[in-house]
Motif scaffolding. Structure first.
Motif, PDB file in Angstrom:
ATOM      1  N   TYR A   1       0.852  -1.182   0.000  1.00  0.00           N
ATOM      2  CA  TYR A   1       0.000   0.000   0.000  1.00  0.00           C
ATOM      3  C   TYR A   1       0.892   1.237   0.000  1.00  0.00           C
ATOM      4  O   TYR A   1       2.109   1.144   0.121  1.00  0.00           O
ATOM      5  N   TYR A   2       0.305   2.416  -0.113  1.00  0.00           N
ATOM      6  CA  TYR A   2       1.111   3.606  -0.371  1.00  0.00           C
ATOM      7  C   TYR A   2       1.285   4.536   0.825  1.00  0.00           C
ATOM      8  O   TYR A   2       2.384   5.022   1.075  1.00  0.00           O
TER       9      TYR A   2
ATOM     10  N   THR B   1      -2.462   8.341  -1.515  1.00  0.00           N
ATOM     11  CA  THR B   1      -2.730   6.993  -2.002  1.00  0.00           C
ATOM     12  C   THR B   1      -3.473   7.044  -3.324  1.00  0.00           C
ATOM     13  O   THR B   1      -3.147   6.313  -4.275  1.00  0.00           O
TER      14      THR B   1
END
Length: 867
Positions: A679-680, A687
């Motif tokens: 994930y970011y 994101t």
């Protein structure tokens, strides 16, 4: 957009991504960069066992992985040979004792397409132990005055979150090594080659640690990129995508996040929050796990800033060898966009570099509570030479000032002052002006769709900022008092602005191109020819008429993957078989020329419907080992991420992939989330930007991404329950405002601003309803509100505790993966019981066949048929 059709071009991009994602957290006394020829003592197993990625669907592997020690040597650094020999010997001995890779792959393949694979993914694997370097060996190092300690470790992953002790907090072997190195050397550079955040408080206690670098999991070119940053060939420009707190307990979700599968007593259930499992329709299980999003809208820096909690390193933080001056030049408005023009000067005498300009807004808290500030947008500069100045523009839609009011089921911009803050991290901004809203503006009326379950209302309390004093900096009050008014806004001005924008942007990017056709296709019937999908493309038959030709059994097969229970012809390569039903019907199906079981759809060649191929994952399609999401997010470079999307899509095309199962746009809600590496960010807009630009790049190359996991899949532990333990799937309990503004926001950004044609639902429940079985989510929000017209696929493994196949289709999922006879039978049973209708099946089939008809596999199939 560049063309990435060679391995060399992709490796260069992978190296550039890795380099721009390296974050210089600390650099006291300008220890870095090191000059070529500098003698260095390199510690840590990761110098020869460099971590390049994560595990599960986000895994990265490469036979060409660069190693940190080798790359340091290439730059001209003088490596201590006795220390190198020690590490090479220790690692060799360890590998000789490890199981053969072939054995591990065989076990994995055997369980690939069954629900039990998640029991394997979900087994916790702790960080590897650091080797204990003998004191006498360290004492004998005389040539090197500088040490570089590579702290490399990976843990957690798919179906398995990390742990707190001996994981988030340093392990005993890491503490021992850290103490030895930091006590012996006066100059230490510490490199974090990790797949998630770890505790840095102990590191702060050693004055000898002058420099600290976050490498993350930067792919196969990560070591080469690190060497260039450490020696000054590249100036670091990465920024943190999530806040680093002083302790795990400082994070607002710390007490709400359970991860230890070996201790069932640690699992949080409905009863732990004064709720009832029965009232939440979870019965017949020994445990009903719950993830309570009690912190509400206060995640990451939104929490730390609002509640004035100190952090070691804030969101957006990252140092450079260069020194930048950021000055606000002027502002302007173009239709519904507000533009801030900024002048940036590189004041350095020696180093070129890039800076990230970050724009935040502080909204008034009147009817709705709001955090101290929220990121609106950002831009990364080009590389500026010493003394060079350039102007850059930050732009955001005025609709981004709105917040969701559950009481009125509307997005509103409340009356008051909206202060714009410009800087280079969340804790280094200054107010440049304000937008004055003279009356509360309604930007959009919708419907509440994800509210708390009725049984839970009035039984839960969520975090509130009432009575708290937020973070502030010296001079902030004066800045507010003297802030110039940059724009005055009211409902009339807003409506006029949005109307003008809507008129010039009326084409929905997600619209499906449908050929005009004869509804009945009478000319085809008169020839006695069975219509095919190609006839729909050629306008000889409408899609509706074509789908009406398929029997219920054929529809059930079409809307499933080619999964467990169907005969396979090996991993890849065309293979045909027949599915037989009790009513005497036979359905001939075949596979994909390059795809493999569990990741393809069954081809129905009778109707000219080819198979399509879905492939993992967020770090690429397993050709180039790209940096993982957390490292890419550190770049804050949307244009570079768009290049990555194009490059990875070119690899997907080589493999005849139709849907690239990425990006993962869930949030890093908690630092020990098992998939934080893929994930970011903790921030929804950051994101969303990452996911969007990767998607846009892939589109330009001709491949659709598949954003996942929709939605609220921030915790891996028992997200799909456990058949073995009779645990229900995790229920994410959340207020609708938090769900919409934080956890749905990245998906919304990707859907509304791209032509993405596949999206993946998640295993978990949301307020008591399976995400994949939630019609309000999959139809109401996704299609009615956001205008999505592509297909919805389930996550892989919806076969036991998680949502039933028939219920998933009825709720708006189009494809059940990995599929196979057990799930096909679920769909047929659901049809017999009336849980899914013929209309539901045909609607999903039409959407899926539109996707197939426009896929690369279909185009290739038609070329082969033609020839």
């Amino acid at each position: 957009m560049k063309i990435y059709d060679t391995k060399e071009s992709r490796l260069l991009l992978a190296k550039e991504l890795a380099a721009e994602g390296i974050v210089l957290l600390k650099n006291d006394n300008s220890l870095l960069p090191l000059k070529p020829g500098t003698p260095v003592a390199i510690f840590g197993r990761a110098q020869l066992d460099t971590l390049i990625g994560g595990s599960g669907s986000g895994a990265s592997t490469s036979e060409d992985t660069t190693l940190i020690l080798d790359e340091f040597r290439k730059t001209g650094l003088k490596i201590d040979s006795s220390l190198e020999a020690f590490y090479r010997s220790a690692l060799k001995a360890e590998k000789e004792k490890a199981p053969a890779p072939e054995e591990e792959r065989a076990k994995f393949t055997e369980l690939l397409n069954s629900g039990m694979i998640y029991e394997i993914f979900g087994k916790y694997k702790p960080p590897a132990e650091e080797y204990s370097v003998p004191e006498e060996l360290i004492a004998d190092i005389s040539s090197a005055q500088t040490a570089v300690l590579i702290l490399g470790r990976g843990s957690g992953g798919e179906e398995c979150d990390r742990r707190i002790d001996e994981d988030y907090y340093l392990t005993a072997s890491e503490k021992e090594l850290l103490h030895k190195v930091a006590s012996h050397f006066n100059q230490v550079a510490l490199v974090l080659n990790v797949n998630g955040y770890i505790d840095l408080s102990l590191i702060q206690s050693y004055s000898s640690i002058h420099s600290l670098l976050f490498l993350g999991t930067a792919g196969e070119q990560g070591a080469a990129a690190l060497a260039e940053v450490v020696t000054g060939k590249v100036t670091p420009s990465g920024k943190l995508p999530s806040s680093m707190a002083y302790s795990y307990e400082a994070y607002p979700s710390a007490e709400l996040f359970f991860t230890d599968k070996d201790r069932a007593d640690t699992i949080l259930t409905y009863e732990d929050f004064g709720l009832s499992a029965v009232d939440n329709h979870s019965t017949g299980f020994t445990k009903s796990p719950v993830a309570l999003y009690k912190e509400g809208i206060y995640v990451g820096y939104r929490y730390f800033d609002t509640f004035n909690v100190p952090v070691i390193y804030p969101f957006g933080h990252g140092l450079s060898y260069a020194d930048f001056l950021i000055e606000n030049s002027y502002v302007s408005r173009e239709r519904n966009n507000f533009l801030v023009n900024v002048k940036v000067t590189n004041q350095s005498d020696s180093y070129s570099g890039k800076e990230v300009l970050q724009l935040y807004v502080s909204a008034p808290s009147i009817l709705l509570e709001n955090p101290y500030q929220e990121l609106l947008t950002y831009v990364k500069t080009i590389e500026l030479k010493p003394k060079e100045s350039r102007e850059f523009t930050l732009s955001f839609s005025l609709k981004e000032l709105a917040h969701y009011d559950e009481a009125s089921a509307a997005y509103i911009i409340e009356k008051g002052s909206y202060f714009l803050r410009l800087g280079n991290s969340s804790r280094n901004t200054h107010i440049i002006g304000k937008i004055q809203v003279t009356e509360t503006i309604v930007t959009e009326h919708i419907t509440n769709r994800l509210g708390l379950a009725t049984a839970n209302k009035d039984k839960l309390t969520f975090l509130s900022n009432k009575g708290t004093t937020p973070y502030s900096y010296e001079g902030e009050t004066d800045e507010k008092d003297n802030a110039p008014c940059l724009l005055t806004l009211n409902q009339t001005i807003f409506d006029t602005t949005i109307a003008a924008f809507t008129e010039t942007n009326s084409n929905n990017t997600n619209k499906v191109n449908t050929p005009t056709a004869s509804p009945a296709g009478s000319s085809l019937y008169s020839t006695g020819k069975l219509p095919t999908l190609k006839d729909v493309r050629d306008g000889l038959l409408s899609m509706e008429a074509f789908v009406n030709l398929l029997s219920v059994e054929e529809l059930a097969v079409l809307l499933n993957g080619y999964g467990p229970g169907l005969p396979f012809g090996g991993m890849g390569g065309k293979y045909s078989s027949t599915i037989q039903y009790e009513n005497g019907s036979d359905i001939a199906v075949s596979t994909h020329p390059t795809g493999f079981p569990g990741y393809i759809s069954p081809a129905l060649e009778k109707y000219g419907i080819p198979s399509v191929f879905y492939k993992d994952g967020p770090a690429g399609v397993q050709m180039t080992a790209w940096p993982t999401g957390i490292s890419m997010a550190c770049t804050f470079n949307n244009e570079l991420l768009q290049e990555f999307g194009a490059a990875c899509a070119s690899e997907a095309l080589e493999l005849q992939v139709d849907s690239w199962l990425a990006p993962g746009v869930n949030l890093q809600r908690n630092p020990i989330g098992g998939r934080n590496f893929e994930y970011y960010s903790e921030d929804p807009r950051h994101t969303g930007f990452c996911g969007l630009y990767i998607t846009l790049g892939a589109e330009e190359a001709g491949v659709s991404t598949c954003p996942k996991h929709f939605a609220l899949n921030e915790q891996e532990t028992y997200r799909r329950g456990s058949t073995k333990n009779s645990f229900d799937a995790l229920d994410s309990i959340v207020e609708e405002r938090a769900a919409r503004e934080l956890y749905l926001k990245p998906f919304e950004m990707v859907i509304k601003n791209s032509k993405v044609s596949t999206i993946m639902t998640s295993f978990n429940k949301i307020n008591g309803i399976f995400a994949a079985g939630n019609k309000e989510l999959c139809e109401g929000i996704l299609r009615e509100e956001w205008g999505y017209e592509g297909i919805v696929v389930t996550d892989w493994g919806d076969m036991d505790i998680v949502v039933d196949g028939a219920d998933a289709i009825a709720a708006g999922n189009d494809i059940i993966m990995p599929g196979g006879p057990p799930v096909i039978n679920q769909v047929l049973k659901g049809y017999e019981e009336g849980r899914v209708t013929l209309k539901d099946l045909r609607t999903s089939a039409k959407r899926f066949l539109h996707f197939v008809m426009n896929s690369n596999s279909c185009k290739k199939y038609w070329e082969e048929v033609k020839n």
